[in-house]
Design a protein around this motif. Structure first.
Motif, PDB file in Angstrom:
ATOM      1  N   HIS A   1       1.505  -3.760  11.390  1.00 51.52           N
ATOM      2  CA  HIS A   1       0.938  -2.424  11.196  1.00 51.52           C
ATOM      3  C   HIS A   1       1.268  -2.033   9.764  1.00 51.52           C
ATOM      4  O   HIS A   1       2.451  -1.990   9.395  1.00 51.52           O
ATOM      5  CB  HIS A   1       1.572  -1.414  12.162  1.00 51.52           C
ATOM      6  CG  HIS A   1       1.289  -1.702  13.594  1.00 51.52           C
ATOM      7  ND1 HIS A   1       0.310  -1.052  14.287  1.00 51.52           N
ATOM      8  CD2 HIS A   1       1.847  -2.581  14.464  1.00 51.52           C
ATOM      9  CE1 HIS A   1       0.279  -1.512  15.529  1.00 51.52           C
ATOM     10  NE2 HIS A   1       1.210  -2.437  15.663  1.00 51.52           N
TER      11      HIS A   1
ATOM     12  N   GLU B   1       0.160   0.701   6.532  1.00 52.28           N
ATOM     13  CA  GLU B   1      -0.582   1.850   6.009  1.00 52.28           C
ATOM     14  C   GLU B   1      -0.345   1.875   4.509  1.00 52.28           C
ATOM     15  O   GLU B   1       0.795   1.953   4.056  1.00 52.28           O
ATOM     16  CB  GLU B   1      -0.048   3.122   6.655  1.00 52.28           C
ATOM     17  CG  GLU B   1      -0.778   4.375   6.253  1.00 52.28           C
ATOM     18  CD  GLU B   1      -0.234   5.586   6.991  1.00 52.28           C
ATOM     19  OE1 GLU B   1       0.509   6.367   6.350  1.00 52.28           O
ATOM     20  OE2 GLU B   1      -0.532   5.746   8.181  1.00 52.28           O
TER      21      GLU B   1
ATOM     22  N   PHE C   1      -3.199  -4.400  12.057  1.00 58.52           N
ATOM     23  CA  PHE C   1      -3.651  -3.015  12.155  1.00 58.52           C
ATOM     24  C   PHE C   1      -3.409  -2.376  10.795  1.00 58.52           C
ATOM     25  O   PHE C   1      -2.277  -2.332  10.316  1.00 58.52           O
ATOM     26  CB  PHE C   1      -2.876  -2.257  13.240  1.00 58.52           C
ATOM     27  CG  PHE C   1      -3.043  -2.853  14.601  1.00 58.52           C
ATOM     28  CD1 PHE C   1      -4.084  -2.462  15.418  1.00 58.52           C
ATOM     29  CD2 PHE C   1      -2.173  -3.827  15.060  1.00 58.52           C
ATOM     30  CE1 PHE C   1      -4.262  -3.023  16.671  1.00 58.52           C
ATOM     31  CE2 PHE C   1      -2.325  -4.395  16.309  1.00 58.52           C
ATOM     32  CZ  PHE C   1      -3.371  -3.995  17.126  1.00 58.52           C
TER      33      PHE C   1
END
Length: 104
Positions: free
Chosen positions: A63, A65, A98
């Motif tokens: 994950h 970002e 992700f």
């Protein structure tokens, strides 16, 4: 009795191992992948790497970002992650990615 059979017969074993695993430190593989991704995406506001193969390093979930994904389609974001991990991916069975862009 095999480990798989033990888990099938006693699912609490799996739950206990997952709880214990979440409270422990990162595996060597998780640490290695996280380091590579931190170098490739220095502006990442969030990064999580999890060995979802039970610790053997065959499959990971990532994950991430990062503002570096802004303006890129999801497939392009995933290509950037795959490119960053191209050497590590050779030894893996699978990889779940992700990605997201931080909200302003």
């Amino acid at each position: 009795m095999s480990a798989l059979r033990t888990i099938r017969c006693n699912p609490q074993v799996l739950c206990r191992s997952l709880i214990a695993r979440s409270a422990s430190s990162l595996t060597d593989g998780e640490t290695r992948l996280k380091r590579v991704l931190q170098e490739k995406f220095p502006r990442a506001s969030s990064l999580k790497v999890v060995d979802i193969s039970g610790g053997c390093g065959a499959m990971y979930e990532i994950h991430i970002e990062s503002d570096e994904f802004r303006g890129k389609r999801t497939v392009q974001q995933h290509q950037l992650v795959n490119q960053a991990l191209k050497d590590e991916i050779k030894a893996m069975h699978g990889l779940r990615i992700f990605t997201d862009v931080p909200s302003k």
